[in-house]
Scaffold this active site. Structure first.
Site, short mmCIF file in Angstrom:
data_model
loop_
_atom_site.label_atom_id
_atom_site.label_comp_id
_atom_site.label_asym_id
_atom_site.label_seq_id
_atom_site.Cartn_x
_atom_site.Cartn_y
_atom_site.Cartn_z
N LYS A 120 4.72 -0.95 3.17
CA LYS A 120 3.35 -1.23 3.57
C LYS A 120 3.00 -0.54 4.88
CE LYS A 120 1.96 -4.95 5.66
NZ LYS A 120 1.63 -6.34 6.03
N ASP A 138 -1.36 -5.57 1.38
CA ASP A 138 -1.06 -6.77 2.15
C ASP A 138 -1.49 -7.99 1.36
OD1 ASP A 138 -3.82 -6.77 2.30
OD2 ASP A 138 -3.90 -7.09 4.47
#
Length: 223
Positions: A120, A138
């Site tokens: 991420k 997320d």
């Protein structure tokens, strides 16, 4: 979500916020990397609060190393997991200095080799700093993708792959910002603001009476 609805879905989000940006505050690629590393399980607001004092005295990996672990921990102690994050940040700075000439690398492999930097974080840096059409999943994007039916998936990686396959290329560069902001301010976890949602007509989970209708969009911060 029907494939035919995906382009209008993003066109609507784009019309409301043509140039979305990260809500993290930074002035360099290194500061972006550090801020994203610190933001795991913390809000952007809480990270910005600590980096406003930290970044002026440690704007580069070498300067961050000179500040030292104890002072870094003292600066970031109000955010979650601050001890682990401080150690990872300092070790990342050491590797940046020793292996990358103090610069943030722009390859996924090199980024993910840094302590505390997962997929991420690497996606955020590649997208925001280097303009690559990556999508960082997320909790907001995971929720929005599943709730709307845009890209359902059991894991963040499933959702990321689904988004890369379904988001039209012309919207891919800014897709993760639009989805994060939509999840943060409109498609909220406890009570989504469906009655104010500009894209409710495309959403699999919206009340039936809102599907296929145009709504006045809720105001979302531009960046």
């Amino acid at each position: 979500m029907k494939r035919a609805d995906i382009a209008p879905f993003f066109a609507t989000l784009q019309a409301a916020n043509p140039h979305p940006t990260s809500e993290l505050e930074y002035t360099s690629v290194f500061e972006l990397l550090a801020a994203v590393l610190l933001s795991a399980q913390a809000t952007d607001r809480s990270v910005n609060k600590v980096t406003r004092d930290l970044f002026p005295i440690a704007p580069t990996p070498a300067r961050m190393l000179a500040v030292g672990l104890d002072r870094v921990m003292d600066h970031i102690k109000t955010i979650g997991l601050f001890r682990t994050k401080a150690k990872n940040l300092l070790e990342t700075c050491r590797l940046l200095v020793e292996q990358h000439g103090g610069k943030v690398p722009r390859s996924r492999e090199a980024l993910e080799a840094l302590p505390g930097v997962g997929r991420k974080t690497a996606n955020v840096v590649l997208n925001v700093a280097f303009g690559e059409p990556t999508i960082a999943v997320d909790t907001h994007i995971f929720r929005v993708s599943n709730r709307t039916g845009l890209a359902p998936g059991a894991t963040p990686l499933d959702v990321e792959m689904g988004l890369l396959a379904r988001v039209p290329i012309e919207y891919r560069l800014h897709a993760h910002h639009w989805l994060i902001l939509h999840g943060r301010y409109v498609c909220q976890a406890r009570r989504p603001l469906c009655e104010q949602c500009a894209v409710a007509r495309f959403c699999d989970s919206a009340p039936r009476e809102l599907r296929g209708t145009r709504r006045r969009p809720v105001e979302v911060p531009a960046g």
